[in-house]
Design a protein around this motif. Structure first.
Motif, PDB file in Angstrom:
ATOM      1  N   THR A  47      -8.168  33.901 -37.632  1.00  0.00           N
ATOM      2  CA  THR A  47      -8.275  33.657 -36.198  1.00  0.00           C
ATOM      3  C   THR A  47      -8.770  34.924 -35.507  1.00  0.00           C
ATOM      4  O   THR A  47      -8.414  36.041 -35.906  1.00  0.00           O
ATOM      5  CB  THR A  47      -6.931  33.241 -35.583  1.00  0.00           C
ATOM      6  OG1 THR A  47      -5.996  34.331 -35.705  1.00  0.00           O
ATOM      7  CG2 THR A  47      -6.373  32.015 -36.278  1.00  0.00           C
ATOM      8  N   SER A 107     -11.988  32.041 -32.148  1.00  0.00           N
ATOM      9  CA  SER A 107     -12.372  31.179 -33.263  1.00  0.00           C
ATOM     10  C   SER A 107     -11.213  31.068 -34.240  1.00  0.00           C
ATOM     11  O   SER A 107     -10.331  31.939 -34.291  1.00  0.00           O
ATOM     12  CB  SER A 107     -13.608  31.730 -33.988  1.00  0.00           C
ATOM     13  OG  SER A 107     -13.302  32.943 -34.654  1.00  0.00           O
ATOM     14  N   ARG A 117     -10.780  29.597 -38.433  1.00  0.00           N
ATOM     15  CA  ARG A 117     -11.404  29.006 -39.610  1.00  0.00           C
ATOM     16  C   ARG A 117     -10.364  28.876 -40.712  1.00  0.00           C
ATOM     17  O   ARG A 117      -9.436  29.687 -40.806  1.00  0.00           O
ATOM     18  CB  ARG A 117     -12.582  29.845 -40.107  1.00  0.00           C
ATOM     19  CG  ARG A 117     -13.734  29.942 -39.117  1.00  0.00           C
ATOM     20  CD  ARG A 117     -15.002  30.375 -39.813  1.00  0.00           C
ATOM     21  NE  ARG A 117     -15.407  29.420 -40.851  1.00  0.00           N
ATOM     22  CZ  ARG A 117     -16.096  28.320 -40.607  1.00  0.00           C
ATOM     23  NH1 ARG A 117     -16.445  27.996 -39.361  1.00  0.00           N
ATOM     24  NH2 ARG A 117     -16.433  27.505 -41.604  1.00  0.00           N
ATOM     25  N   GLY A 158     -13.756  24.879 -39.083  1.00  0.00           N
ATOM     26  CA  GLY A 158     -13.629  25.957 -38.116  1.00  0.00           C
ATOM     27  C   GLY A 158     -13.918  25.478 -36.711  1.00  0.00           C
ATOM     28  O   GLY A 158     -14.594  24.471 -36.494  1.00  0.00           O
ATOM     29  N   THR A 159     -13.368  26.219 -35.746  1.00  0.00           N
ATOM     30  CA  THR A 159     -13.584  25.954 -34.330  1.00  0.00           C
ATOM     31  C   THR A 159     -13.866  27.268 -33.627  1.00  0.00           C
ATOM     32  O   THR A 159     -13.154  28.253 -33.840  1.00  0.00           O
ATOM     33  CB  THR A 159     -12.346  25.284 -33.704  1.00  0.00           C
ATOM     34  OG1 THR A 159     -12.090  24.050 -34.367  1.00  0.00           O
ATOM     35  CG2 THR A 159     -12.577  25.012 -32.231  1.00  0.00           C
ATOM     36  N   THR A 160     -14.903  27.278 -32.789  1.00  0.00           N
ATOM     37  CA  THR A 160     -15.292  28.480 -32.051  1.00  0.00           C
ATOM     38  C   THR A 160     -15.484  28.129 -30.581  1.00  0.00           C
ATOM     39  O   THR A 160     -16.083  27.101 -30.260  1.00  0.00           O
ATOM     40  CB  THR A 160     -16.594  29.071 -32.610  1.00  0.00           C
ATOM     41  OG1 THR A 160     -16.431  29.352 -34.000  1.00  0.00           O
ATOM     42  CG2 THR A 160     -16.965  30.352 -31.884  1.00  0.00           C
ATOM     43  N   THR A 161     -14.947  28.991 -29.708  1.00  0.00           N
ATOM     44  CA  THR A 161     -15.138  28.822 -28.267  1.00  0.00           C
ATOM     45  C   THR A 161     -15.745  30.102 -27.703  1.00  0.00           C
ATOM     46  O   THR A 161     -15.257  31.199 -27.974  1.00  0.00           O
ATOM     47  CB  THR A 161     -13.806  28.529 -27.554  1.00  0.00           C
ATOM     48  OG1 THR A 161     -12.915  29.636 -27.746  1.00  0.00           O
ATOM     49  CG2 THR A 161     -13.164  27.273 -28.103  1.00  0.00           C
ATOM     50  N   ASP A 170     -17.376  24.635 -30.316  1.00  0.00           N
ATOM     51  CA  ASP A 170     -18.212  24.295 -31.463  1.00  0.00           C
ATOM     52  C   ASP A 170     -17.301  24.089 -32.665  1.00  0.00           C
ATOM     53  O   ASP A 170     -16.484  24.958 -32.990  1.00  0.00           O
ATOM     54  CB  ASP A 170     -19.225  25.414 -31.737  1.00  0.00           C
ATOM     55  CG  ASP A 170     -20.162  25.060 -32.882  1.00  0.00           C
ATOM     56  OD1 ASP A 170     -20.308  23.859 -33.172  1.00  0.00           O
ATOM     57  OD2 ASP A 170     -20.726  25.998 -33.493  1.00  0.00           O
ATOM     58  N   ARG A 171     -17.438  22.922 -33.324  1.00  0.00           N
ATOM     59  CA  ARG A 171     -16.592  22.587 -34.462  1.00  0.00           C
ATOM     60  C   ARG A 171     -17.434  22.294 -35.693  1.00  0.00           C
ATOM     61  O   ARG A 171     -18.561  21.813 -35.591  1.00  0.00           O
ATOM     62  CB  ARG A 171     -15.721  21.370 -34.160  1.00  0.00           C
ATOM     63  CG  ARG A 171     -14.711  21.579 -33.035  1.00  0.00           C
ATOM     64  CD  ARG A 171     -13.931  20.310 -32.792  1.00  0.00           C
ATOM     65  NE  ARG A 171     -12.920  20.487 -31.757  1.00  0.00           N
ATOM     66  CZ  ARG A 171     -12.128  19.504 -31.332  1.00  0.00           C
ATOM     67  NH1 ARG A 171     -12.256  18.283 -31.846  1.00  0.00           N
ATOM     68  NH2 ARG A 171     -11.236  19.737 -30.389  1.00  0.00           N
TER      69      ARG A 171
END
Length: 309
Positions: A257, A269, A271, A285-288, A294-295
């Motif tokens: 993270t 983010s 992952r 993963g997820t990113t802001t 964004d996933r």
């Protein structure tokens, strides 16, 4: 994907060695079995110190440069065997000062830095078992000045830094290890000029890592890092990162993270990676960034893709 060889660098932080609490556990029984004579003699003790000064000058056309370095060091080593256990202490200290002056017909500049460092390492060895603790401290400062007559201008800068860290480790039989590391660093500085501008900054860093290696069974480790930087102008950056991973037989898992806050706003983010060798594998993963999400993710079973986005 063969997962027996997928032990990532995040699983086992690259840490040095040390373990004072465990060393005390071993040292107490060893001291109880030793006679008073064994506790005092024989000792392996070595101590040395140095002092050096180096000055050099150079010049070309209308310029001249003078450099000077002062160095003082001290090294102290002590070793003792008590009831089959070997204890060693290794201490090193140093102080270094560097100066540099440059001159021309219309300008002058000087720079000076000082650094004090101390490193200590304590080791206990009993048969195949080894426990080590190490630590370091560092204090440094520096300043520089410039002056120009054509055109008239000048400035000054001042910096100070402080750092320390500890490392611990225990090595047991059959490749079983326990490792830990922590480090902190703080830096600050000021910069001013004849124009009246004044700038300042403060930077702080902290990092840590822990790992347990179970030999052929697997391993688990975690790392963490935080960073903050601020300026008089009001700019502030904050960052932190955490990572956890492990492997046990054919199964493995890993997650990471990150979070940050800067002039452009917050970002973060997460992952992850989880699976069992040649059976199932899932990652995602997820990113802001500035409110934009964004996933991504994938799933495979028996080495065949099942889902992906």
């Amino acid at each position: 994907m063969g997962k027996h060889s997928r032990r990532k660098s995040g699983y086992l932080p690259k840490v040095a060695v040390g373990a004072a609490p465990v060393a005390l556990l071993f040292a107490a029984p060893a001291a109880a079995l030793a006679s008073p004579a064994e506790l005092t003699l024989p000792l392996d003790h070595r101590e040395d110190s140095t002092f050096g000064r180096d000055v050099s000058t150079s010049g070309q056309d209308d310029s001249s440069v003078v450099r000077e370095t002062l160095t003082a060091t001290r090294h102290d080593f002590l070793a003792k065997e008590v009831a089959g256990a070997v204890l060693t202490t290794d201490l090193a200290e140093s102080a270094i000062t560097r100066r540099e002056e440059r001159q021309t017909e219309t300008s002058a500049a000087s720079r000076e830095t000082e650094a004090l460092t101390r490193n200590g390492r304590h080791t206990l060895r009993l048969g195949a078992v080894r426990a080590v603790t190490a630590n370091y401290q560092r204090l440094g400062q520096g300043d520089s000045r410039t002056l120009s007559l054509s055109p008239i201008a000048g400035g000054t800068e001042r910096r100070t830094g402080l750092g320390e860290g500890t490392t611990h480790g225990v090595w047991l039989a059959d490749g079983v290890d326990v490792l830990s590391q922590n480090a902190e660093q703080l830096d600050t500085g000021l910069h001013g000029s004849f124009a009246g501008d004044l700038q300042g900054a403060l930077s702080a860093n902290r990092s840590s890592g822990q790992a347990v290696d179970l030999g052929s069974l697997g391993a688990v480790g975690t790392t963490s890092e935080q960073h903050a930087t601020g300026q008089i102008a009001g700019v502030l950056d904050l960052d932190q990162e955490h990572e956890l991973g492990g492997q046990l037989g054919p199964a493995w898992g890993w997650t990471k993270t990150t979070q940050s806050v800067g002039p452009d706003g917050p970002a973060g983010s997460i992952r992850g990676d989880l699976g069992v060798d040649h059976v199932v594998h899932a990652e995602g993963g997820t990113t802001t960034v500035r409110g934009t999400l964004d996933r991504s993710g994938s799933l495979s079973v028996l080495d065949r893709p099942v889902l992906g986005f």
